[in-house]
Design an enzyme around this catalytic site. Structure first.
Site, short mmCIF file in Angstrom:
data_model
loop_
_atom_site.label_atom_id
_atom_site.label_comp_id
_atom_site.label_asym_id
_atom_site.label_seq_id
_atom_site.Cartn_x
_atom_site.Cartn_y
_atom_site.Cartn_z
N ILE A 30 0.77 -1.17 0.05
CA ILE A 30 0.16 -0.06 -0.04
C ILE A 30 0.80 1.32 -0.06
CG2 ILE A 30 -1.77 1.45 1.46
CD1 ILE A 30 -2.69 -1.51 2.61
N TYR A 169 -2.41 -8.51 16.79
CA TYR A 169 -2.41 -7.50 15.62
C TYR A 169 -3.72 -6.53 15.79
CZ TYR A 169 -2.89 -5.79 10.77
OH TYR A 169 -3.07 -4.78 9.69
N1 LIG Z 1 -2.62 -6.19 3.53
C1 LIG Z 1 -3.51 -6.55 4.20
O1 LIG Z 1 -4.53 -7.30 4.10
C2 LIG Z 1 -3.70 -5.16 5.14
C3 LIG Z 1 -2.82 -4.27 5.59
N2 LIG Z 1 -3.20 -3.31 6.46
C4 LIG Z 1 -2.10 -2.36 7.00
O2 LIG Z 1 -1.71 -1.77 5.87
C5 LIG Z 1 -0.27 -1.21 6.17
C6 LIG Z 1 0.52 -1.61 4.89
O3 LIG Z 1 0.73 -3.19 4.75
P1 LIG Z 1 0.82 -3.70 3.24
O4 LIG Z 1 1.05 -3.10 2.34
O5 LIG Z 1 -0.42 -4.65 3.21
O6 LIG Z 1 1.97 -4.83 3.69
P2 LIG Z 1 3.53 -4.90 3.21
O7 LIG Z 1 4.11 -6.05 3.98
O8 LIG Z 1 3.49 -4.86 1.69
O9 LIG Z 1 4.11 -3.40 3.49
C7 LIG Z 1 4.38 -3.02 5.04
C8 LIG Z 1 5.41 -1.93 4.89
O10 LIG Z 1 5.58 -1.58 6.39
C9 LIG Z 1 7.21 -1.63 6.67
N3 LIG Z 1 7.54 -1.74 7.75
C10 LIG Z 1 7.57 -2.71 8.76
N4 LIG Z 1 8.27 -2.49 9.76
C11 LIG Z 1 8.77 -1.39 9.52
C12 LIG Z 1 9.38 -0.17 10.29
N5 LIG Z 1 9.87 -0.55 11.61
N6 LIG Z 1 9.93 0.96 9.99
C13 LIG Z 1 9.53 1.27 8.71
N7 LIG Z 1 8.62 0.55 7.89
C14 LIG Z 1 8.38 -0.82 8.40
C15 LIG Z 1 7.56 -2.87 5.52
O11 LIG Z 1 8.81 -2.69 5.41
P3 LIG Z 1 9.82 -3.99 5.16
O12 LIG Z 1 9.74 -4.40 3.62
O13 LIG Z 1 11.35 -3.33 5.51
O14 LIG Z 1 9.54 -5.00 6.12
C16 LIG Z 1 6.87 -2.70 4.28
O15 LIG Z 1 7.25 -1.52 3.72
C17 LIG Z 1 -0.04 -1.85 7.37
O16 LIG Z 1 0.00 -1.00 8.28
C18 LIG Z 1 -0.98 -2.88 7.37
O17 LIG Z 1 -1.32 -3.34 8.87
C19 LIG Z 1 -4.50 -2.97 6.98
C20 LIG Z 1 -5.56 -3.80 6.27
C21 LIG Z 1 -5.30 -5.05 5.49
C1 LIG Z 2 -13.89 -11.83 9.98
C2 LIG Z 2 -14.27 -13.25 9.82
C3 LIG Z 2 -13.07 -14.07 9.13
C4 LIG Z 2 -11.83 -13.76 8.94
C5 LIG Z 2 -11.35 -12.50 8.58
C6 LIG Z 2 -10.33 -12.03 8.32
C7 LIG Z 2 -8.85 -13.14 8.25
C8 LIG Z 2 -9.60 -10.51 8.14
C9 LIG Z 2 -8.55 -10.29 7.73
C10 LIG Z 2 -8.21 -8.91 7.76
C11 LIG Z 2 -7.02 -8.55 7.67
C12 LIG Z 2 -5.80 -9.17 6.89
C13 LIG Z 2 -6.55 -6.97 8.06
C14 LIG Z 2 -5.45 -6.50 7.88
O1 LIG Z 2 -5.35 -5.56 8.66
C15 LIG Z 2 -13.32 -15.36 8.80
C16 LIG Z 2 -12.22 -16.20 9.28
C17 LIG Z 2 -13.26 -15.55 7.41
C18 LIG Z 2 -14.57 -16.01 9.51
C19 LIG Z 2 -15.68 -15.14 9.23
C20 LIG Z 2 -15.63 -13.80 9.91
#
Ligand SMILES: NC(=O)C1=CN([C@@H]2O[C@H](COP(=O)(O)OP(=O)(O)OC[C@H]3O[C@@H](n4cnc5c(N)ncnc54)[C@H](OP(=O)(O)O)[C@@H]3O)[C@@H](O)[C@H]2O)C=CC1
Ligand SMILES: CC1=C(/C=C/C(C)=C/C=C/C(C)=C/C=O)C(C)(C)CCC1
Length: 325
Positions: A30, A169
């Site tokens: 992202i 998390y």
């Molecule tokens: N993917 C998903 O399903 C979801 C993600 N999110 C949130 O979105 C955000 C981005 O995640 P996403 O793009 O999916 O995952 P990625 O793993 O692709 O990106 C995560 C980024 O965070 C960086 N990071 C981790 N630790 C540090 C640190 N100490 N200092 C600086 N950078 C750091 C990673 O760097 P490095 O490469 O060095 O590890 C990487 O650039 C996160 O906050 C995540 O919680 C929210 C909802 C859903």
């Molecule tokens: C709520 C829910 C489920 C899982 C949800 C998950 C896995 C969500 C992941 C969200 C992420 C990855 C967020 C990142 O920040 C199941 C197990 C399907 C069961 C039905 C209800």
């Protein structure tokens, strides 16, 4: 960008009114997409400081940025877990002035709590919660002085509700939600806006990193029933959920750009309309009973209903936009 690598507000071919946007965690996912979309804004409204903790990973970002690199996008080192790194990064921005801060860096963690060490749990809180707090503490004095600013935080639907085996998390994202909602009230007095962006599952390295961590770990001290629920019930359901409602990072980045552009930025913005039925369960019954019972039922009692539900959510005829925009 001047000769010393300092980011100037009067960048090359850039309107002087361009806003400086600092994004954390731009090595992938992202953060990378968002930095590139902002830097490629046709009106050049942003000067992007795209940061990552390990500059050896900058190749993908630089390639995606293309011509914007060195013009509207600068890459800088920033580890959100280090005070020194934050100070060093801000010292490279002229005047230390950040107009928009996007706290995106974050790590996932899944597994039964009995099998996870406190040190591992703390590292998640350190990155996801204290990492965002550290950056905010650094940029806030300047924003307050200038009486303007926007703090965007990539939270999660797990900042709104817990999901089985995501205890730590979810706790880190709940912490983020409580902190930034509280701060939003004070900051309005300084004309500084706070926005919590809440994606559902997004197809990035995030899930792969989680699965790699799971396969390399034994979860010592966890009873066989719990391990079975984790490996044979939760993990397949989660994989299916990513497959059926997973969003692209481009989509999420577009939603964040809209939030940044908004004249009245929302405090909360979910990005995935297909996930909303799951978050709605908590809203319609604030006691939490409905959410906990329904998700428990879907996982343990009515797996066929869960599969059917996920197939319906994956169906192309459902809206993909969260309303209101
Ligand atoms: N993917 C998903 O399903 C979801 C993600 N999110 C949130 O979105 C955000 C981005 O995640 P996403 O793009 O999916 O995952 P990625 O793993 O692709 O990106 C995560 C980024 O965070 C960086 N990071 C981790 N630790 C540090 C640190 N100490 N200092 C600086 N950078 C750091 C990673 O760097 P490095 O490469 O060095 O590890 C990487 O650039 C996160 O906050 C995540 O919680 C929210 C909802 C859903
Ligand atoms: C709520 C829910 C489920 C899982 C949800 C998950 C896995 C969500 C992941 C969200 C992420 C990855 C967020 C990142 O920040 C199941 C197990 C399907 C069961 C039905 C209800």
């Amino acid at each position: 960008v001047d000769g010393r690598g300092h980011v100037s507000r009067q960048g090359i071919n850039m309107a002087s009114s361009a806003r400086t946007v600092l994004v954390s965690g731009c090595s992938s996912g992202i953060g990378l997409e968002l930095a590139v979309q902002l830097a490629r804004d046709p009106k050049q409204r942003y000067q992007v400081v795209a940061t990552m903790r390990d500059l050896r990973k900058k190749g993908a970002l630089e390639e995606a940025a293309g011509e914007a690199l060195g013009k509207t996008l600068t890459v800088a080192q920033l580890d959100v877990c280090s005070d020194e790194s934050v100070a060093q990064c801000l010292s490279c921005i002229q005047g230390g002035e950040v107009d928009v801060l996007v706290n995106n860096a974050g790590l996932g963690l899944v597994g039964p709590v009995e099998g996870l060490s406190i040190a591992t749990m703390k590292s998640i809180l350190d990155t996801n919660f204290f990492g965002a707090v550290r950056l905010v503490k650094a940029v806030l004095p300047g924003m307050k002085r200038r009486r303007q600013g926007h703090i965007v935080v990539v939270s999660s639907v797990m900042g709104l509700q817990g999901v089985m085996f995501n205890d730590v998390y979810a706790a880190s994202k709940f912490a983020v939600e409580g902190f930034f909602e509280s701060l939003a009230i004070q900051l309005l007095q300084f004309n500084i806006h706070v926005s919590l962006v809440e994606p559902g599952p997004v197809i990035t390295d995030f899930e792969g990193k989680l699965l790699a961590q799971v396969s390399s770990q034994e979860f010592p001290g966890t009873d066989p029933d719990t391990l079975h629920y984790f490996r044979d019930i939760y993990l397949p359901a989660s994989r299916e959920l990513f497959r059926s409602v997973g969003q692209s990072p481009q989509d999420v980045a577009r939603a964040i750009v809209k939030v940044i552009n908004s004249s009245r930025p929302p405090l909360r913005r979910q990005t995935n309309a297909r996930y909303v039925p799951l978050t709605a369960l908590k809203v319609v019954a604030p006691s939490g009973h409905l959410y906990v019972r329904v998700t428990h039922g879907l996982l343990f009692r009515w797996p066929r209903l869960l599969n059917l539900g996920l197939r319906c959510l994956a169906c192309g005829c459902l809206p993909t936009r969260v309303r209101p925009q």
